[in-house]
Design a protein around this motif. Structure first.
Motif, PDB file in Angstrom:
ATOM      1  N   UNK A 223       0.832  -1.139  -0.032  1.00 36.68           N
ATOM      2  CA  UNK A 223       0.117   0.045   0.091  1.00 36.68           C
ATOM      3  C   UNK A 223       0.834   1.201   0.116  1.00 36.68           C
ATOM      4  N   UNK A 224       0.579   2.019  -0.799  1.00 42.77           N
ATOM      5  CA  UNK A 224       1.238   3.541  -0.748  1.00 42.77           C
ATOM      6  C   UNK A 224       0.136   4.482  -0.322  1.00 42.77           C
ATOM      7  N   UNK A 225       0.675   5.272   0.619  1.00 41.31           N
ATOM      8  CA  UNK A 225      -0.306   6.316   1.242  1.00 41.31           C
ATOM      9  C   UNK A 225       0.144   7.623   1.262  1.00 41.31           C
ATOM     10  N   UNK A 226      -0.689   8.552   1.147  1.00 43.69           N
ATOM     11  CA  UNK A 226      -0.121   9.879   1.432  1.00 43.69           C
ATOM     12  C   UNK A 226      -1.417  10.762   2.194  1.00 43.69           C
ATOM     13  N   UNK A 227      -0.931  11.564   3.173  1.00 48.69           N
ATOM     14  CA  UNK A 227      -2.134  12.148   3.806  1.00 48.69           C
ATOM     15  C   UNK A 227      -1.723  13.612   3.578  1.00 48.69           C
ATOM     16  N   UNK A 228      -2.717  14.643   3.228  1.00 46.12           N
ATOM     17  CA  UNK A 228      -2.322  15.928   3.103  1.00 46.12           C
ATOM     18  C   UNK A 228      -1.793  16.792   4.147  1.00 46.12           C
ATOM     19  N   UNK A 229      -2.298  16.117   5.366  1.00 46.51           N
ATOM     20  CA  UNK A 229      -1.837  16.650   6.543  1.00 46.51           C
ATOM     21  C   UNK A 229      -0.380  16.517   6.705  1.00 46.51           C
ATOM     22  N   UNK A 230       0.366  15.517   5.944  1.00 50.10           N
ATOM     23  CA  UNK A 230       1.858  15.477   6.089  1.00 50.10           C
ATOM     24  C   UNK A 230       2.322  15.507   4.737  1.00 50.10           C
ATOM     25  N   UNK A 231       2.255  16.774   4.057  1.00 51.19           N
ATOM     26  CA  UNK A 231       2.538  17.080   2.696  1.00 51.19           C
ATOM     27  C   UNK A 231       3.862  16.551   2.214  1.00 51.19           C
ATOM     28  N   UNK A 232       4.818  16.173   3.051  1.00 47.83           N
ATOM     29  CA  UNK A 232       6.265  16.217   2.475  1.00 47.83           C
ATOM     30  C   UNK A 232       6.382  14.534   2.593  1.00 47.83           C
ATOM     31  N   UNK A 233       5.559  13.866   3.225  1.00 43.05           N
ATOM     32  CA  UNK A 233       5.877  12.228   3.581  1.00 43.05           C
ATOM     33  C   UNK A 233       4.776  11.523   2.562  1.00 43.05           C
ATOM     34  N   UNK A 234       5.400  10.251   2.324  1.00 44.14           N
ATOM     35  CA  UNK A 234       4.563   9.271   1.814  1.00 44.14           C
ATOM     36  C   UNK A 234       4.825   7.786   2.705  1.00 44.14           C
ATOM     37  N   UNK A 235       3.859   6.967   2.509  1.00 47.47           N
ATOM     38  CA  UNK A 235       4.214   5.849   3.527  1.00 47.47           C
ATOM     39  C   UNK A 235       4.231   4.670   2.534  1.00 47.47           C
ATOM     40  N   UNK A 236       4.832   3.611   2.857  1.00 45.15           N
ATOM     41  CA  UNK A 236       4.959   2.457   2.012  1.00 45.15           C
ATOM     42  C   UNK A 236       4.562   1.313   3.069  1.00 45.15           C
ATOM     43  N   UNK A 237       3.482   0.534   2.901  1.00 46.09           N
ATOM     44  CA  UNK A 237       3.256  -0.217   3.982  1.00 46.09           C
ATOM     45  C   UNK A 237       3.255  -1.809   3.372  1.00 46.09           C
ATOM     46  N   UNK A 238       3.989  -2.690   4.101  1.00 44.25           N
ATOM     47  CA  UNK A 238       3.960  -4.253   3.736  1.00 44.25           C
ATOM     48  C   UNK A 238       3.320  -4.939   4.508  1.00 44.25           C
ATOM     49  N   UNK A 239       2.592  -5.851   3.892  1.00 45.57           N
ATOM     50  CA  UNK A 239       1.644  -6.598   4.765  1.00 45.57           C
ATOM     51  C   UNK A 239       2.525  -7.658   5.801  1.00 45.57           C
ATOM     52  N   UNK A 240       1.415  -7.968   6.718  1.00 42.25           N
ATOM     53  CA  UNK A 240       2.230  -8.777   8.018  1.00 42.25           C
ATOM     54  C   UNK A 240       2.909 -10.094   7.380  1.00 42.25           C
ATOM     55  N   UNK A 241       2.586 -10.744   6.161  1.00 41.32           N
ATOM     56  CA  UNK A 241       3.062 -11.723   5.970  1.00 41.32           C
ATOM     57  C   UNK A 241       4.551 -11.685   5.442  1.00 41.32           C
ATOM     58  N   UNK A 242       5.129 -10.432   5.340  1.00 40.72           N
ATOM     59  CA  UNK A 242       6.555 -10.491   4.660  1.00 40.72           C
ATOM     60  C   UNK A 242       7.123  -9.669   5.792  1.00 40.72           C
ATOM     61  N   UNK A 243       6.769  -9.526   6.983  1.00 44.82           N
ATOM     62  CA  UNK A 243       7.433  -9.031   8.383  1.00 44.82           C
ATOM     63  C   UNK A 243       7.882 -10.370   9.104  1.00 44.82           C
ATOM     64  N   UNK A 244       9.073 -10.295   9.686  1.00 40.90           N
ATOM     65  CA  UNK A 244       9.467 -11.372  10.424  1.00 40.90           C
ATOM     66  C   UNK A 244       8.488 -11.089  11.899  1.00 40.90           C
ATOM     67  N   UNK A 245       8.209  -9.937  12.119  1.00 42.55           N
ATOM     68  CA  UNK A 245       7.237  -9.851  13.179  1.00 42.55           C
ATOM     69  C   UNK A 245       5.683 -10.352  13.141  1.00 42.55           C
ATOM     70  N   UNK A 246       5.316 -10.579  11.964  1.00 38.53           N
ATOM     71  CA  UNK A 246       4.082 -10.885  11.467  1.00 38.53           C
ATOM     72  C   UNK A 246       3.084  -9.597  11.548  1.00 38.53           C
ATOM     73  N   UNK A 247       3.518  -8.500  11.643  1.00 33.96           N
ATOM     74  CA  UNK A 247       2.916  -7.188  11.829  1.00 33.96           C
ATOM     75  C   UNK A 247       2.848  -6.422  10.421  1.00 33.96           C
ATOM     76  N   UNK A 248       1.848  -5.306   9.939  1.00 33.38           N
ATOM     77  CA  UNK A 248       2.231  -4.714   8.848  1.00 33.38           C
ATOM     78  C   UNK A 248       3.589  -3.731   9.395  1.00 33.38           C
ATOM     79  N   UNK A 249       4.298  -3.467   8.165  1.00 36.69           N
ATOM     80  CA  UNK A 249       5.551  -2.849   8.180  1.00 36.69           C
ATOM     81  C   UNK A 249       5.440  -1.712   7.580  1.00 36.69           C
ATOM     82  N   UNK A 250       5.493  -0.319   8.110  1.00 39.84           N
ATOM     83  CA  UNK A 250       5.404   0.762   7.721  1.00 39.84           C
ATOM     84  C   UNK A 250       6.611   1.687   7.504  1.00 39.84           C
ATOM     85  N   UNK A 251       7.002   2.207   6.248  1.00 43.28           N
ATOM     86  CA  UNK A 251       8.098   2.936   6.162  1.00 43.28           C
ATOM     87  C   UNK A 251       7.641   4.347   5.764  1.00 43.28           C
TER      88      UNK A 251
END
Length: 128
Positions: A38-66
């Motif tokens: 998931x690629x995400x953008x919120x106008x409240x943070x206009x300089x940032x974007x988020x890349x979210x990987x699903x829990x299945x690809x994370x060693x912790x088993x949780x969504x991983x957001x950068x």
């Protein structure tokens, strides 16, 4: 044609942009692993974007957001960019590599540049 018509997994409101894309996790295995991202953008943070990987690809088993600068993602479409935890560079004419550095290791992920361009175009249309 709207971005949502181009990509049925895309959603947009006045407050946020989200684009669901497929990415390839690059390893030394000759077969790549495709994952939904998931690629995400919120106008409240206009300089940032988020890349979210699903829990299945994370060693912790949780969504991983950068969270990374939108400008870094944009610049990385054209030339190698970044020196910190996230680095982005074009790979040929139609793909982009995003490299994520964490204490646990490095993840190298390949995206279609068209999907990233579409997402960025939508973020700029939603609000600067």
């Amino acid at each position: 044609m709207s971005a949502t018509a181009e990509n049925p997994h895309a959603t947009a409101t006045r407050t946020a942009v989200e684009e669901r894309v497929r990415a390839r996790v690059i390893t030394d295995d000759p077969l790549y692993r495709a994952v939904p991202v998931a690629l995400r953008f919120a106008p409240s943070e206009p300089l940032a974007v988020r890349i979210v990987f699903p829990a299945g690809v994370s060693p912790e088993g949780t969504d991983n957001e950068w969270v990374l600068p939108r400008a870094l993602l944009e610049a990385g479409l054209l030339a190698p960019s970044g020196t910190g935890d996230v680095r982005v560079w074009p790979c040929g004419r139609v793909q982009v590599i995003v490299e994520f550095h964490a204490p646990e290791g490095v993840a190298v992920v390949q995206f279609d540049s068209a999907a990233l361009r579409r997402f960025l175009r939508r973020t700029f249309a939603t609000g600067r």
